[in-house]
Write an enzyme that holds these catalytic residues in place. Structure first.
Site, PDB file in Angstrom:
ATOM      1  N   ASP B 317       0.687  -1.329   0.018  1.00  0.00           N
ATOM      2  CA  ASP B 317      -0.006  -0.071  -0.019  1.00  0.00           C
ATOM      3  C   ASP B 317       0.778   1.312   0.083  1.00  0.00           C
ATOM      4  OD1 ASP B 317      -2.979  -0.498   0.308  1.00  0.00           O
ATOM      5  OD2 ASP B 317      -2.111  -1.801   1.597  1.00  0.00           O
ATOM      6  N   ALA B 386     -15.883  23.601   2.760  1.00  0.00           N
ATOM      7  CA  ALA B 386     -16.089  22.759   1.641  1.00  0.00           C
ATOM      8  C   ALA B 386     -16.393  23.776   0.485  1.00  0.00           C
ATOM      9  CB  ALA B 386     -16.961  21.731   1.698  1.00  0.00           C
ATOM     10  N   ARG B 389     -13.231  26.212  -0.237  1.00  0.00           N
ATOM     11  CA  ARG B 389     -12.201  25.481  -0.565  1.00  0.00           C
ATOM     12  C   ARG B 389     -10.802  26.269  -0.238  1.00  0.00           C
ATOM     13  NH1 ARG B 389     -11.756  22.658  -5.521  1.00  0.00           N
ATOM     14  NH2 ARG B 389     -13.145  24.339  -6.573  1.00  0.00           N
ATOM     15  N   SER B 391      -8.441  28.310   3.223  1.00  0.00           N
ATOM     16  CA  SER B 391      -8.227  28.460   4.709  1.00  0.00           C
ATOM     17  C   SER B 391      -7.454  29.699   4.803  1.00  0.00           C
ATOM     18  CB  SER B 391      -7.986  27.362   5.477  1.00  0.00           C
ATOM     19  OG  SER B 391      -6.723  26.863   5.137  1.00  0.00           O
ATOM     20  N   LYS B 402      -4.922  30.344   1.440  1.00  0.00           N
ATOM     21  CA  LYS B 402      -4.453  29.463   0.656  1.00  0.00           C
ATOM     22  C   LYS B 402      -5.454  28.532   0.371  1.00  0.00           C
ATOM     23  CE  LYS B 402      -2.412  25.867   3.652  1.00  0.00           C
ATOM     24  NZ  LYS B 402      -3.283  25.965   4.643  1.00  0.00           N
ATOM     25  N   ASP B 525      -5.871  -4.348   6.196  1.00  0.00           N
ATOM     26  CA  ASP B 525      -6.447  -4.432   7.580  1.00  0.00           C
ATOM     27  C   ASP B 525      -7.969  -4.327   7.605  1.00  0.00           C
ATOM     28  OD1 ASP B 525      -6.766  -2.014   6.706  1.00  0.00           O
ATOM     29  OD2 ASP B 525      -6.124  -0.883   8.634  1.00  0.00           O
TER      30      ASP B 525
END
Lengths: 569, 632
Positions: B317, B386, B389, B391, B402, B525
Site C-alpha cells: 500500500d 467545503a 475550499r 483557509s 491558501k 486491515d
C-alpha cells in the site's frame, strides 16, 4: 600420449555432440507430433498401425496410464522373447540347427534385451539362431530403445505442462519414435555399413582355409542392420561374441568412428529434444555441457591410463609401448579410450576392446562411468531422465541456499519429487552393492569367477553395475551363464530399468500437475556455468559416496598392488 | 480501506521480550526434555537421529556383552558414549528451541481470562449473567466495561471504548475500538480501559486468537513445512545410501580379506549420515517462527513463513508503506514580480492557523528556509470549508488565504487567462508530477503557488532495489489517480502500480499474478481486504484491523506496521538459506570424512591402500574414533 591421440578423442567428441543437435531438433518434432519430411511416406503407415491396434492418438494418458502401458508393453515383450529363445529349435531360420536356450539363459537374455541392456550371457555364434537374432533380439533393439525415449518424451511434456494431467500416449510415442527416428536412421547407417564392408546375409557361415591349411568356419549374420541399431539405440549386444572388436562388426577405422558417434548421438539428441519440448533450450545446453565434460574427463582418464606401458612390461625391460593386452591392434589406445568412455558413459555396452584387460585405473574409470548412473549421456532416453533426476537433486540442494523453494524449469521441486528422485537414485547402490556383496561371499557365485583378489572383485562389481545400469558390457573373466548369475543379473537389470523409470514417471506426473512458473531474478539459474559445475559435483559426489568403498577394494587397490609388485622386483 | 500507518522501523519490543532470553531455567528444562526425547517413538520423524540412536543402542549392548565376557572394550565403550552424546546434543538443540517457545506461551497464558464474563441473556432488558469465559458460545453477546478483560475474540456491536491490547501487542498505549467499520474487532485477553462495549463472540472457546497464539509459540501446532519434509526425505535417502554402502562392506570386505568389526561399521555409518542437519532440522523450523515473533509477527503456520521466502510479488500500500501518508509542502513558487521571501511569508501566514498535517508541513518548510513566525495576538483563523475550499488567517485588516488554485482564483475574481503564464505552467507541472498545487493570496493579490507532494520515505528506494535483486517484484497499490500514482511509483522505484485501486482490483491483480505462476504477498486491515488476503499466498493482517481480515490472512502483525511485509519476506528467505547452508555444510562434511576414513579402515589388511590414507591414521580404531568425536 601424443597430440594425435588427444585430437582423435576431441574430434570424436565434437562429432558426437555436433550430430546430436540436428537429431534432437528432429526428435523434438517427432515428440510433439509435428510434421516431418517423412510424413508423406510414414503418416499412412502410422495411421494404419493406430487403426489396427485401436490407439486413439489424441487422448493422452495420465502418468499412471503411461506407466501402465510402458510396463505392460515391456512385460509382453519379455514373455514373447523368452518363448522365441526357449523354442528357437521349433522356429524357422535356424540354419545352424541350434537348440532352444536353457530357462535361466532365456530369462537373462530376454530381460537383457527388453531392458535395453544387451548383457550377453550367451555366445551368439554358438547359441542363437538367425530368426532369434532378427525377430527376437534386433526387434527389441528398436522397441526397448523406443520405450526408453518415450519415457524421456513424457518427462519433457511434464516440464512443458501448466497444470496438465496427461503426459502423452505411450503407444503413440513408441510408434512414432520407432517409425520416424530409429527405422530411417538405422536404414541409412546399415546401408553405409554394408558399403564399408560389413556382411549382411542370411547365410550361416563361410568356410575358409587358413594359411596353415586348417579349415575354419566363420559365422555370418545380417550384421550391418544389427550393428546400426545396436549402436544407435545404445543396445550394445553384438551378433558376435567379440562384439565390435570383431572385424565383421567393425571392419575399419571409419566404421569404428561411425559406431562411436552414433552410440552417443541419439542420447545427446534426447537432451536437445527435451530442451525444445520443455521450453528450456539454455537449460538443455547446460545438461549437454555437463555430459560432455564428464565424458571428456572419462575418455581422458582412460586414455592416460591406457597409453602407459604395463608396469610389469617395464619391469621386464620389454619394449615400451601402450598396454595393448585386450585391445584391437587396428584401433590402438586412443580409439579404445574414447570408445570405452562412450560405451560405459552411454549404457551402450558394445566394446571394441576387452575391458577386463584394461589397466586397473582404466577399467576402474569405465566401471565408475557406469556407476554414475548411465547419464553421460546415458542410454537413449534413460540417460536424459537420469540426468534430470540428478539435476532435481542438485537444484534442491542449491535452491535451499538461495532462500526459495527450489524450482527447475519453472516447476517447484517439493517433497514428492525429492522422494521419487531419491527412490530412483537408491536403486543403483541397492542392486549393484547388494548383489555384489552377496556374490563376493557366496561360493556358488564365486565358482564362476576366473580371477581372484581385487581384480575378481572388480569383475563381480562390474557385472552387476553393467546389469543395473542397463549397460551390457562385460568385464569378462566371469562365467556368467550359470543359473545364479543369469538370475541375479536379470533381476538387477529389471531393477535398473523399471525401478528407475517408474519413479521418473511419477515425478513427471507430479511435475505436470504443477503450474509452470515464470522465472524471476530470484530463481536459481539452471543454465549457467555455476549450475554446470554444481551438477557435475553432485553427479560425482553421489557416485563416489555410493561406490568409493567398492572401487577402493577393487580397481584402486589393484592399481597400487601392481605398482608395488613392480617396485618389489 | 484504511491503514494504520506507522513510520518505518517504529515499535520493536513486546512479544520478543518474552522469548529472547536463554535462561538457565530453559536450559535445565531442555536438558531434561532432551533425555525424554530418547524415547524412539518421538524420533520416528527424524530418520537420521533415529538411526544414530539405534546404532548407539546396539553398540551399548555389545559393550555390555563384551564387558560381561571380560573382553577389553575400551574402544567400544568410547564409541558408544560418543554416539549417545550425538543423539543428546541433537535433542538438546530442539528442546532449547521449543523451550523458548514454551516460556513465551506461559507468559501469554497468564493473560488468559479467568474472571467471569457478563453474558447478556436478554438484549431488551440487558439482564446480565456472570458466565465463565470458556463457556461462551459463538454469537453470544457480552458486556465489557471499564476494567474488564475481554473474555474472547469478538465484534463490537454497540459502544466505543479504549482498549489496552498490551497482552497481545506489547503496546501499552490504549487504542480506540468502536462498533461498525474496520475497528470493531476486539481480542480476548485485552482490557477495556474506559467506557463500555457490547461484544458478539466470534470464536469458539479454545480457538481464540490468544489460544492460537499460545499454540503457535509452543509449537504444538507446528507441522513440518513442505521444504522441511522434502529435505527430510533427501536426508533419509542419503542415510539409506550410506546404510547400503556400509552394510555391503561386510561382504565386499570379507572377500578382500578385510575383517570388519560390525561396531566399526556401525560407527562408520553414523559418521557418514548427515547428523548435523538431521539434528538441527526441526530446531531451524522453530527458530524461523521465533524470529518472526521477534519482529512481532505471528504466523499461523511454518508453511506461511516458508511461503514468505518464496514470494515473487509484493503488493504494497502506498500510504504508510511507501510514503509518509500525508502530503507535505516541498516548495513555494512565487508569482512573477513577487519576491520569494514575500511569497514564503504570505504562505506561512496563511498556514499559521492550519493544524492539518499539510499546514504543519508548510510551517516546517518555512522554518527550514529560515523563517519562523507565530500567529500575532488577536488574529482570526479562517478555517477550511467545503464551499470556499480555502483557509487562512486575518489580522489587523490583512488577510492571507491558501487553497485549491481554482478556488483562490475565483475568490480573487481572476480568470485563468489573467494569471501569468509562468505561474500556470508551474501549477501544471505540479499537477503532472503527481503533486497538489495550492494558491496563496495576500490581501487579494496572488502571491504564489505551494507544491504539496506525497513524500516517499527515505531508504524505500534502496530497499526496493534490494528486493529486485532478490527477484521480487513490487507493486504499489493506491487510491490516487494514475498520474499521481505514476509519479510516486517512479520516485519510489516500484516495478508497477495499481492506481484508483478498489478491493476488487486488488483481488484481480493477485489472481493475475498467480496465474503467471507467481506467489503474492500483501498486507491489509479492512474487512474489504479479506478476500484479497485470503487469495494471496502470504496475507499479513494488521492486529488493529477487522476480525475478518485477521482471519483471512495467514500472519498477523502485532505492530500493525505495513512495512513489516518486507521484513517478513526477509525472515522467510533467511530461514530457507540457513537450512540450505547447514545441509550443504553437513553433507560436504560427511563426504570429506568418508573419503578419508575408508582407506584407513582397509589399510591394515590391504597395505597397498596406504597411499590413500591421507590422514595417516594408524588403525581403523583411531580413524573411527576421531571421526565419531568430530561428528558429535
Amino acid at each position: 600420449m601424443n597430440w594425435q591421440g588427444w585430437a582423435e578423442i576431441a574430434l570424436t567428441l565434437a562429432l558426437i555432440v555436433g550430430l546430436g543437435w540436428p537429431i534432437g531438433i528432429y526428435l523434438a518434432r517427432v515428440w510433439r507430433g509435428d510434421r516431418t519430411w517423412l510424413d508423406p511416406v510414414l503418416k499412412p503407415v502410422e495411421g494404419a498401425i493406430y487403426a489396427a491396434c485401436g490407439v486413439k492418438p489424441d487422448k493422452g494418458q495420465t502418468w499412471l496410464g503411461y506407466t501402465g502401458a510402458f510396463l505392460a508393453f515391456s512385460a509382453a515383450s519379455f514373455v514373447l522373447l523368452y518363448l522365441i529363445l526357449r523354442f528357437q529349435n521349433l522356429l524357422p531360420l535356424n540354419p545352424q540347427g541350434f537348440a532352444g536356450l536353457t530357462p535361466h539363459l532365456a530369462f537373462n537374455t530376454a530381460i537383457s534385451f527388453v531392458t535395453n541392456t544387451n548383457w550377453q550371457s550367451y555366445v551368439p555364434e554358438t547359441t542363437v539362431s538367425t530368426f532369434s537374432q532378427m525377430a527376437g533380439l534386433t526387434s527389441h533393439n528398436f522397441l526397448s530403445a523406443a520405450a526408453g525415449i518415450a519415457v524421456a518424451a513424457a518427462l519433457a511434456r511434464a516440464f512443458a505442462a501448466n497444470r496438465g494431467e496427461t503426459l502423452g500416449d505411450f503407444w503413440v510415442d513408441l510408434t512414432r519414435i520407432s517409425l520416424y527416428v530409429l527405422l530411417p536412421l538405422s536404414l541409412v547407417i546399415a546401408v553405409a555399413f554394408v558399403g564399408l564392408g560389413m556382411p549382411q546375409t542370411l547365410a550361416a557361415h563361410v568356410d575358409a582355409t587358413t594359411l596353415e591349411g586348417a579349415k575354419q568356419t566363420i559365422s555370418l549374420y545380417p550384421t550391418a542392420s544389427q550393428e546400426a541399431i545396436k549402436q544407435l539405440g545404445t543396445n550394445g549386444g553384438g551378433v558376435f561374441n567379440a562384439n565390435s572388436s570383431h572385424p565383421f562388426e567393425n571392419p575399419n577405422a571409419i566404421t569404428n568412428l561411425i559406431e562411436i558417434v552414433i552410440m552417443n548421438a541419439l542420447s545427446f539428441g534426447c537432451v536437445v529434444a527435451f530442451g525444445r519440448v520443455a521450453f528450456a533450450h539454455a537449460e538443455a545446453r547446460a545438461l549437454v555441457a555437463v555430459m560432455t565434460i564428464l565424458l571428456s574427463l572419462g575418455a581422458a582418464a582412460i586414455y592416460a591410463a591406457e597409453v602407459q606401458p604395463a608396469p610389469a612390461q617395464v619391469a621386464a625391460h620389454a619394449a615400451p609401448g601402450p598396454n595393448m593386452e585386450g585391445k584391437e591392434v587396428r584401433f590402438g589406445a586412443p580409439s579404445t579410450a574414447i570408445w570405452t568412455a562412450a560405451t560405459t558413459g552411454a549404457s551402450d555396452g558394445g566394446v571394441n576392446a576387452m575391458h577386463d584387460s584394461l589397466m586397473p585405473l582404466g577399467g576402474g574409470v569405465a566401471l565408475f562411468l557406469i556407476q554414475l548412473g548411465e547419464i553421460i549421456p546415458g542410454g537413449v532416453g534413460s540417460g536424459l531422465y537420469g540426468m534430470v533426476v540428478m539435476a532435481l537433486i542438485a537444484v534442491f540442494v542449491a535452491g535451499l541456499m538461495v532462500g526459495r523453494t527450489p524450482e527447475y524449469l519453472g516447476k517447484k521441486v517439493e517433497a514428492r519429487e525429492v522422494k521419487f528422485a531419491m527412490l530412483a537414485v537408491l536403486i543403483l547402490p541397492t542392486a549393484i552393492l547388494g548383489f555384489s556383496a552377496v556374490a563376493a561371499v557366496l561360493p556358488t557365485a564365486l565358482a564362476g569367477l576366473l580371477n581372484h583378489g581385487p581384480h575378481g572383485l572388480s569383475e563381480i562389481v562390474y557385472a552387476y553395475s553393467s546389469a543395473a545400469g542397463n549397460n551390457g558390457s562385460a568385464f569378462a573373466g566371469l562365467t556368467a551363464n550359470a543359473p545364479y548369475w543369469d538370475t541375479t543379473l536379470g533381476v538387477a537389470m529389471i531393477l535398473g530399468r523399471f525401478a528407475y523409470a517408474v519413479p521418473v514417471l511419477a515425478i513427471a506426473g507430479a511435475l505436470a500437475a504443477k503450474p509452470k512458473l515464470a522465472p524471476t531474478g530470484g530463481s536459481f539459474p539452471t543454465d549457467g556455468p555455476l549450475f554446470v559445475g554444481l551438477l557435475i559435483g553432485v553427479v560425482l559426489i553421489m557416485g563416489g559416496l555410493q561406490f568409493f568403498p567398492a572401487l577402493a577394494l577393487g580397481p584402486i587397490v589393484e592399481h597400487f598392488q601392481v605398482l608395488q609388485a613392480v617396485a618389489g622386483h | 480501506m484504511s491503514m494504520q500507518a506507522s513510520p518505518l522501523g517504529a515499535r520493536r519490543r513486546s512479544a520478543s521480550a518474552l522469548t529472547n532470553s536463554l535462561s538457565p531455567k530453559i536450559l535445565g528444562q531442555a536438558a531434561l526434555s532432551a533425555v525424554l526425547k530418547l524415547d524412539p517413538r518421538k524420533l520416528v520423524g527424524n530418520p537420521v537421529i533415529m538411526a544414530t540412536e539405534v546404532v548407539a543402542i546396539l553398540s551399548t549392548i555389545s559393550d555390555v556383552v563384551a564387558i560381561a565376557t571380560g573382553v577389553a572394550a575400551g574402544f567400544a565403550v568410547q564409541i558408544s558414549l560418543w554416539l549417545w552424546a550425538t543423539v543428546l546434543f541433537a535433542n538438546l538443540a530442539e528442546s532449547v528451541a521449543e523451550g523458548r517457545g514454551k516460556a513465551a506461551a506461559d507468559s501469554l497464558r497468564a493473560s488468559r481470562v479467568t474472571t467471569k464474563a457478563k453474558l447478556i441473556i436478554d438484549p431488551k432488558t440487558g439482564t446480565i449473567v456472570p458466565t465463565p469465559a470458556h463457556k461462551l458460545g459463538i454469537g453470544e453477546i457480552v458486556l465489557v466495561e471499564a476494567g474488564d478483560v475481554v473474555p474472547a475474540d469478538g465484534e463490537i456491536v454497540e459502544g466505543i471504548a479504549s482498549v489496552n491490547e498490551a497482552a497481545i501487542t506489547g503496546e501499552s498505549a490504549p487504542v480506540i475500538r468502536e462498533s461498525g467499520g474496520d475497528r470493531s474487532a476486539v481480542t480476548g485477553g485485552t482490557t477495556v480501559v474506559s467506557d463500555w462495549i457490547k461484544v458478539r463472540i466470534t470464536s469458539a472457546p479454545g480457538d481464540t486468537f490468544l489460544d492460537r497464539m499460545i499454540a503457535m509459540v509452543e509449537g504444538a501446532e507446528r507441522r513440518k513445512t513442505p521444504n522441511e519434509i522434502a529435505l527430510a526425505v533427501l536426508l533419509a535417502g542419503l542415510t539409506l545410501i550410506f546404510l547400503i554402502a556400509t552394510v555391503t562392506l561386510l561382504g565386499l570386505g570379507a572377500y578382500s580379506g578385510v575383517k570388519l568389526d560390525p561396531l566399526v561399521l556401525g560407527a562408520l555409518f553414523i559418521c557418514l549420515i548427515p547428523t548435523t542437519i538431521g539434528g538441527l532440522l526441526s530446531a531451524i523450523g522453530i527458530a524461523g517462527m521465533d524470529r518472526l515473533l521477534k519482529v512481532n509477527v505471528l504466523a499461523t503456520s511454518g508453511r506461511a513463513v516458508e511461503a514468505a521466502g518464496d514470494v515473487d510479488t509484493l503488493l504494497l500500500d502506498k500510504t504508510g508503506t511507501i510514503t509518509f501518508g500525508n502530503r507535505m509542502a516541498t516548495e513555494v513558487i512565487p508569482a512573477p514580480g513577487v519576491r520569494p521571501e514575500a511569497a514564503l511569508r504570505a504562505t506561512l501566514m496563511a498556514s499559521l492557523g492550519d493544524e492539518t498535517p499539510e499546514g504543519r508541513s508548510i510551517v516546517d518548510l518555512a522554518r527550514d528556509q529560515g523563517l519562523t513566525l507565530t500567529a500575532p495576538e488577536g488574529a482570526t483563523v479562517i478555517p477550511f470549508s467545503a464551499t470556499t475550499r480555502q483557509s487562512g488567517l486575518e489580522h489587523a485588516g490583512n488577510a492571507w488565504r491558501k487553497g485549491a488554485v481554482d478556488a483562490v482564483l475565483k475568490s480573487l475574481s481572476l480568470e485563468p487567462k489573467q494569471v501569468p503564464a509562468e505561474l500556470m505552467a508551474a501549477v501544471d507541472r505540479i499537477a503532472r508530477s503527481g503533486g497538489t498545487p495550492l494558491a496563496v493570496s495576500e490581501n487579494g493579490a496572488l502571491m504564489g503557488v505551494i507544491h504539496l507532494k506525497d513524500v516517499v520515505k527515505p531508504g524505500v528506494k534502496e530497499r526496493f532495489a534490494d528486493l529486485r535483486r532478490m527477484g521480487l517484484r513490487t507493486v504499489m497499490i493506491t487510491g490516487d489517480n494514475p498520474v499521481t500514482a505514476a509519479a510516486i511509483a517512479s520516485e519510489a522505484g516500484v516495478d508497477d502500480f495499481l492506481a484508483e485501486a478498489t478491493p476488487e482490483d486488488k483481488l484481480r491483480l493477485i489472481r493475475e499474478e498467480q496465474a503467471k505462476g507467481r506467489l503474492v504477498a500483501m498486507c491489509g486491515d479492512g474487512a474489504n481486504d479479506a478476500p484479497a488476503l485470503a487469495q494471496s499466498d502470504v496475507g499479513v493482517a494488521m492486529q488493529t484491523g477487522a476480525q475478518a481480515a485477521r482471519e483471512a490472512g495467514n500472519m498477523v502483525d502485532l505492530d500493525s506496521d505495513p512495512t513489516k511485509l518486507i521484513e517478513i519476506v526477509e525472515v522467510g528467505k533467511q530461514m530457507l538459506i540457513t537450512r540450505g547452508a547447514l545441509t550443504t555444510f553437513s553433507v560436504a562434511n560427511d563426504v570429506a570424512k568418508y573419503f578419508a576414513i575408508i582407506p584407513a579402515i582397509f589399510v591394515t589388511s590391504l597395505p597397498a591402500l596406504g597411499a590413500l590414507n591421507i590422514m595417516r591414521l594408524t588403525s581403523p580404531q583411531s580413524a573411527i574414533l576421531s571421526a565419531v568425536i568430530f561428528n558429535a
